[in-house]
Design an enzyme around this catalytic site. Structure first.
Site, short mmCIF file in Angstrom:
data_model
loop_
_atom_site.label_atom_id
_atom_site.label_comp_id
_atom_site.label_asym_id
_atom_site.label_seq_id
_atom_site.Cartn_x
_atom_site.Cartn_y
_atom_site.Cartn_z
N LYS A 5 -5.17 -18.06 72.17
CA LYS A 5 -4.52 -17.05 71.34
C LYS A 5 -3.28 -17.63 70.68
O LYS A 5 -2.55 -18.41 71.29
CB LYS A 5 -4.17 -15.86 72.23
CG LYS A 5 -3.39 -14.72 71.59
CD LYS A 5 -3.17 -13.62 72.62
CE LYS A 5 -2.18 -12.57 72.16
NZ LYS A 5 -1.95 -11.54 73.20
N ASP A 58 -4.12 -11.81 79.33
CA ASP A 58 -3.53 -12.68 78.30
C ASP A 58 -2.26 -13.28 78.91
O ASP A 58 -1.28 -12.56 79.12
CB ASP A 58 -3.15 -11.89 77.05
CG ASP A 58 -4.34 -11.29 76.31
OD1 ASP A 58 -5.27 -10.79 76.98
OD2 ASP A 58 -4.33 -11.30 75.07
N LYS A 66 -8.21 -15.90 69.45
CA LYS A 66 -7.59 -14.61 69.15
C LYS A 66 -6.36 -14.85 68.29
O LYS A 66 -5.50 -15.65 68.64
CB LYS A 66 -7.20 -13.88 70.43
CG LYS A 66 -6.44 -12.57 70.19
CD LYS A 66 -6.14 -11.85 71.49
CE LYS A 66 -5.21 -10.66 71.28
NZ LYS A 66 -4.93 -9.92 72.53
#
Length: 232
Positions: A162, A98, A191
């Site tokens: 995300k 991430d 996400k």
């Protein structure tokens, strides 16, 4: 019927990235995180890159991935630095990456930089068969900027985009999760992370298109989920 109304506990757990990204997370805290994730079969533990090998060892022979946060939480490192950190985390055992985009360059409307950065990070992940997630940090972005990054993601095709690091002034917003999902379509997943501290909020994110949930409130969410189902 909304998906959250029919989701099983096991399916919910497989959406959750059980998170501890605190600067003071010591080995005991990380051990607890991994034990909780293992017990509930969460998708991943979300940690900083330094303790990846430690958590990988704790989670060996389980179905729980180890995820490393890269250039966290500001995103203000060079592309080469981000790629190096990601490669190092992968070599230490990370199954997922991430990374935080360079928000300053996005504000500069340097979209070619954002695309080059995303391509480089996705490439290192694909080369190593690792899941890639791009963190936008939506609390700092306009709707047009969110759309622009989402359009770039639709082209580059990371595994996920995300919402947030959880370290900004605010986190996931269901309307923005929906916007992101509408922009990327089926080619990229979304996400939701940041401020997801109850089953009510988690459910809202799932129902507007979130396919992963990043949270440090996993046990509370599962407890509230169990209580809701028991009451039906």
């Amino acid at each position: 019927m909304k998906y959250s109304e029919k989701i099983t506990r096991e399916q919910l757990c497989r959406l959750i990235d059980h998170t501890n990204l605190k600067a003071y997370a010591d080995k005991e805290m990380l051990r607890t995180l991994c034990e909780e994730a293992k017990e509930n079969h969460c998708a991943m533990v979300a940690i900083n890159s330094s303790p990846v090998s430690y958590c990988k060892e704790l989670l060996k022979d389980t179905d729980v991935h180890v995820g490393a946060a890269i250039s966290f939480p500001l995103g203000q490192t060079t592309i080469n630095t981000k790629v190096f950190e990601a490669q190092n985390a992968i070599e230490s055992g990370a199954d997922e990456i991430d990374y935080v985009i360079n928000i300053g360059e996005l504000k500069n409307k340097n979209y070619s930089y954002i695309e080059s950065e995303m391509k480089a990070m996705v490439e290192v992940c694909r080369k190593n068969n690792v899941i890639s997630k791009v963190i936008l940090e939506i609390c700092y972005l306009t709707e047009d900027e969110i759309k622009k990054v989402s359009e770039i993601a639709r082209k580059v095709k990371p595994d996920y985009i995300k919402t947030s690091t959880g370290f900004g002034p605010s986190g996931a917003v269901k309307e923005t999760v929906k916007l992101m999902k509408d922009c990327v379509g089926e080619s990229v997943k979304v996400k939701a992370a940041g401020g997801i501290n109850s089953w009510k909020v988690c459910r809202e994110m799932i129902d507007v298109g979130a396919e992963r949930i990043g949270t440090s409130s996993t046990l509370k969410i599962l407890r509230e989920f169990d209580e809701e189902r028991a009451g039906k």
